[in-house]
Scaffold this motif. Structure first.
Motif, PDB file in Angstrom:
ATOM      1  N   LEU A 186      49.401  45.028  46.035  1.00  0.00           N
ATOM      2  CA  LEU A 186      48.151  44.287  45.775  1.00  0.00           C
ATOM      3  C   LEU A 186      47.260  45.137  46.331  1.00  0.00           C
ATOM      4  CD1 LEU A 186      46.826  41.858  44.375  1.00  0.00           C
ATOM      5  CD2 LEU A 186      47.099  40.822  46.835  1.00  0.00           C
ATOM      6  N   LEU A 187      46.257  45.816  45.553  1.00  0.00           N
ATOM      7  CA  LEU A 187      45.417  46.700  46.010  1.00  0.00           C
ATOM      8  C   LEU A 187      43.918  46.198  46.129  1.00  0.00           C
ATOM      9  CD1 LEU A 187      46.993  49.505  44.003  1.00  0.00           C
ATOM     10  CD2 LEU A 187      47.096  49.079  46.288  1.00  0.00           C
ATOM     11  N   VAL A 188      43.426  45.887  47.210  1.00  0.00           N
ATOM     12  CA  VAL A 188      41.931  45.290  47.142  1.00  0.00           C
ATOM     13  C   VAL A 188      41.120  46.089  47.691  1.00  0.00           C
ATOM     14  CG1 VAL A 188      40.861  43.133  48.048  1.00  0.00           C
ATOM     15  CG2 VAL A 188      43.349  42.931  47.752  1.00  0.00           C
ATOM     16  N   SER A 189      40.154  46.287  46.975  1.00  0.00           N
ATOM     17  CA  SER A 189      38.935  47.251  47.545  1.00  0.00           C
ATOM     18  C   SER A 189      37.407  46.541  47.363  1.00  0.00           C
ATOM     19  CB  SER A 189      38.989  48.269  46.641  1.00  0.00           C
ATOM     20  OG  SER A 189      40.142  48.946  46.437  1.00  0.00           O
ATOM     21  N   SER A 190      36.661  47.159  47.975  1.00  0.00           N
ATOM     22  CA  SER A 190      35.239  46.704  47.829  1.00  0.00           C
ATOM     23  C   SER A 190      34.385  47.442  48.782  1.00  0.00           C
ATOM     24  CB  SER A 190      35.111  45.212  48.351  1.00  0.00           C
ATOM     25  OG  SER A 190      35.098  45.306  49.698  1.00  0.00           O
ATOM     26  N   PRO A 191      32.842  47.596  48.675  1.00  0.00           N
ATOM     27  CA  PRO A 191      32.174  48.374  49.453  1.00  0.00           C
ATOM     28  C   PRO A 191      32.418  47.688  50.689  1.00  0.00           C
ATOM     29  CG  PRO A 191      30.875  47.102  47.821  1.00  0.00           C
ATOM     30  CD  PRO A 191      32.246  46.869  47.451  1.00  0.00           C
ATOM     31  N   SER A 192      32.140  48.277  52.033  1.00  0.00           N
ATOM     32  CA  SER A 192      32.004  47.783  53.279  1.00  0.00           C
ATOM     33  C   SER A 192      31.047  46.834  53.365  1.00  0.00           C
ATOM     34  CB  SER A 192      31.696  49.089  54.219  1.00  0.00           C
ATOM     35  OG  SER A 192      31.642  48.601  55.458  1.00  0.00           O
ATOM     36  N   GLY A 193      31.648  45.648  53.852  1.00  0.00           N
ATOM     37  CA  GLY A 193      30.713  44.485  54.073  1.00  0.00           C
ATOM     38  C   GLY A 193      30.660  43.513  52.949  1.00  0.00           C
ATOM     39  N   ALA A 194      31.562  43.698  51.999  1.00  0.00           N
ATOM     40  CA  ALA A 194      31.599  42.559  50.820  1.00  0.00           C
ATOM     41  C   ALA A 194      32.801  41.777  51.015  1.00  0.00           C
ATOM     42  CB  ALA A 194      31.929  43.402  49.591  1.00  0.00           C
ATOM     43  N   GLY A 195      33.757  41.796  52.000  1.00  0.00           N
ATOM     44  CA  GLY A 195      34.558  40.862  52.530  1.00  0.00           C
ATOM     45  C   GLY A 195      35.796  40.894  52.304  1.00  0.00           C
TER      46      GLY A 195
ATOM     47  N   ILE B   1      31.111  51.052  44.279  1.00  0.00           N
ATOM     48  CA  ILE B   1      30.931  49.944  43.128  1.00  0.00           C
ATOM     49  C   ILE B   1      30.858  50.550  41.665  1.00  0.00           C
ATOM     50  CG2 ILE B   1      28.898  48.630  42.280  1.00  0.00           C
ATOM     51  CD1 ILE B   1      28.184  47.645  44.997  1.00  0.00           C
ATOM     52  N   THR B   2      30.688  51.677  41.601  1.00  0.00           N
ATOM     53  CA  THR B   2      30.787  52.523  40.216  1.00  0.00           C
ATOM     54  C   THR B   2      32.234  52.447  39.669  1.00  0.00           C
ATOM     55  OG1 THR B   2      31.129  54.740  40.781  1.00  0.00           O
ATOM     56  CG2 THR B   2      28.799  53.931  40.614  1.00  0.00           C
ATOM     57  N   HIS B   3      33.146  51.999  40.670  1.00  0.00           N
ATOM     58  CA  HIS B   3      34.670  52.208  40.053  1.00  0.00           C
ATOM     59  C   HIS B   3      35.299  50.974  39.795  1.00  0.00           C
ATOM     60  CE1 HIS B   3      35.070  56.473  41.123  1.00  0.00           C
ATOM     61  NE2 HIS B   3      34.372  56.378  42.055  1.00  0.00           N
ATOM     62  N   TRP B   4      34.351  49.698  39.809  1.00  0.00           N
ATOM     63  CA  TRP B   4      34.923  48.527  39.489  1.00  0.00           C
ATOM     64  C   TRP B   4      35.425  48.154  38.152  1.00  0.00           C
ATOM     65  CZ3 TRP B   4      33.729  45.568  35.239  1.00  0.00           C
ATOM     66  CH2 TRP B   4      32.788  45.913  34.403  1.00  0.00           C
ATOM     67  N   ALA B   5      35.404  49.074  37.292  1.00  0.00           N
ATOM     68  CA  ALA B   5      36.220  48.929  35.760  1.00  0.00           C
ATOM     69  C   ALA B   5      37.386  49.274  35.837  1.00  0.00           C
ATOM     70  CB  ALA B   5      35.189  49.338  34.728  1.00  0.00           C
ATOM     71  N   GLU B   6      37.899  49.966  37.006  1.00  0.00           N
ATOM     72  CA  GLU B   6      39.226  50.564  37.085  1.00  0.00           C
ATOM     73  C   GLU B   6      40.186  49.470  37.463  1.00  0.00           C
ATOM     74  OE1 GLU B   6      39.503  54.266  39.505  1.00  0.00           O
ATOM     75  OE2 GLU B   6      37.458  54.814  38.760  1.00  0.00           O
ATOM     76  N   TYR B   7      39.581  48.482  38.053  1.00  0.00           N
ATOM     77  CA  TYR B   7      40.353  47.356  38.561  1.00  0.00           C
ATOM     78  C   TYR B   7      40.850  46.347  37.268  1.00  0.00           C
ATOM     79  CZ  TYR B   7      39.680  49.435  43.052  1.00  0.00           C
ATOM     80  OH  TYR B   7      39.570  50.471  43.934  1.00  0.00           O
ATOM     81  N   ASP B   8      41.999  45.529  37.901  1.00  0.00           N
ATOM     82  CA  ASP B   8      42.640  44.679  36.807  1.00  0.00           C
ATOM     83  C   ASP B   8      41.836  43.191  37.036  1.00  0.00           C
ATOM     84  OD1 ASP B   8      44.810  45.949  36.042  1.00  0.00           O
ATOM     85  OD2 ASP B   8      45.493  45.814  38.251  1.00  0.00           O
ATOM     86  N   TYR B   9      41.418  42.955  38.189  1.00  0.00           N
ATOM     87  CA  TYR B   9      40.475  41.788  38.438  1.00  0.00           C
ATOM     88  C   TYR B   9      39.257  42.200  39.318  1.00  0.00           C
ATOM     89  CZ  TYR B   9      44.835  39.608  37.298  1.00  0.00           C
ATOM     90  OH  TYR B   9      46.176  39.124  36.487  1.00  0.00           O
ATOM     91  N   VAL B  10      38.022  41.315  38.829  1.00  0.00           N
ATOM     92  CA  VAL B  10      36.870  41.380  39.876  1.00  0.00           C
ATOM     93  C   VAL B  10      36.488  40.064  40.435  1.00  0.00           C
ATOM     94  CG1 VAL B  10      34.408  42.334  39.796  1.00  0.00           C
ATOM     95  CG2 VAL B  10      36.219  43.426  38.495  1.00  0.00           C
ATOM     96  N   ILE B  11      36.180  39.844  41.623  1.00  0.00           N
ATOM     97  CA  ILE B  11      35.792  38.685  42.270  1.00  0.00           C
ATOM     98  C   ILE B  11      34.466  39.056  42.833  1.00  0.00           C
ATOM     99  CG2 ILE B  11      35.987  36.885  44.083  1.00  0.00           C
ATOM    100  CD1 ILE B  11      39.096  37.672  43.808  1.00  0.00           C
ATOM    101  N   VAL B  12      33.442  38.330  42.593  1.00  0.00           N
ATOM    102  CA  VAL B  12      32.143  38.173  43.278  1.00  0.00           C
ATOM    103  C   VAL B  12      32.106  37.154  44.359  1.00  0.00           C
ATOM    104  CG1 VAL B  12      29.611  37.957  42.887  1.00  0.00           C
ATOM    105  CG2 VAL B  12      30.926  39.045  41.028  1.00  0.00           C
TER     106      VAL B  12
END
Length: 203
Positions: free
Chosen positions: A3-12, A152-163
């Motif tokens: 399970l690979l979880v990514s975000s910009p620093s500070g997004a949680g 953030i420009t790489h968000w579309a490479e992911y299977d799921y996106v959570i705001v």
């Protein structure tokens, strides 16, 4: 499952990841190695394995990383041995990881990888969270924000996106993703035998 979880620093992503691991005994958190200095309150082997640059480069030479990258002038990488030990022990592994590392691991293990990207509700909210953390100098914070725009420009490479508007809602979404992926037939090798047994039961 990886399970690979990514975000910009500070997004949680770190808070969400650690909560998910704490709530699921079959899920193990992968601890990365880095050459950056520890922040206040960070401990060796809990947040990171802190290495000198020569130590890290020697590990690269020995092929001890699943992936590694240079971020903000520091090395970051995933040591291979703990991950393989967790998988062999029947655990899923969660990676709190940047887009470069997520891409490398997903390319090596596409069938086992599930990628989740965490977005802030707004850029202003991300800036506020980083300032509230008060762990970095102004210069480092600006570097993190610059890197965050690239991330953030790489968000579309992911299977799921959570705001991440609300931690509780974002955590519920992450938990639903994990449980749904865990229930896929290919991730449950015991199912064929179980179904065969059902067919043989006498009523």
């Amino acid at each position: 499952m990886l399970l690979l979880v990514s975000s910009p620093s500070g997004a949680g992503k770190t808070s969400l990841s650690r909560r998910l691991v704490a709530d699921h005994s079959d899920l193990t958190l992968s601890i990365s190695a880095t050459t950056r200095a520890p922040r206040p309150g960070e401990e060796e082997g809990r947040e990171y394995f802190f290495k000198t640059r020569p130590e890290f480069e020697a590990m690269i030479e020995r092929g001890e990383f699943l992936e590694w990258a240079i971020v903000n002038g520091h090395y970051y990488g995933t040591p291979k041995a703990p991950v393989m030990a967790a998988l062999e022990g029947g655990h899923d592994v969660l990676f709190d990881i940047d887009w470069q590392g997520a891409r490398q691991i997903a390319e090596k293990a596409p069938d086992d990888s599930v990628r989740v990207f965490i977005l802030p509700p707004s850029w202003a909210d991300l800036v506020r969270r980083l300032k509230a953390r008060a762990q970095d100098s102004e210069e480092i914070m600006h570097a993190r924000l610059k890197l965050g725009r690239e991330e953030i420009t790489h968000w579309a490479e992911y299977d799921y996106v959570i705001v991440n508007k609300s931690f509780d809602r974002a955590y519920a979404d992450l938990g639903h993703i994990y449980r749904a992926e865990r229930m896929k037939p290919g991730r449950n090798p015991w199912l064929p035998g179980f179904v065969e047994g059902l067919g043989q039961e006498q009523v």
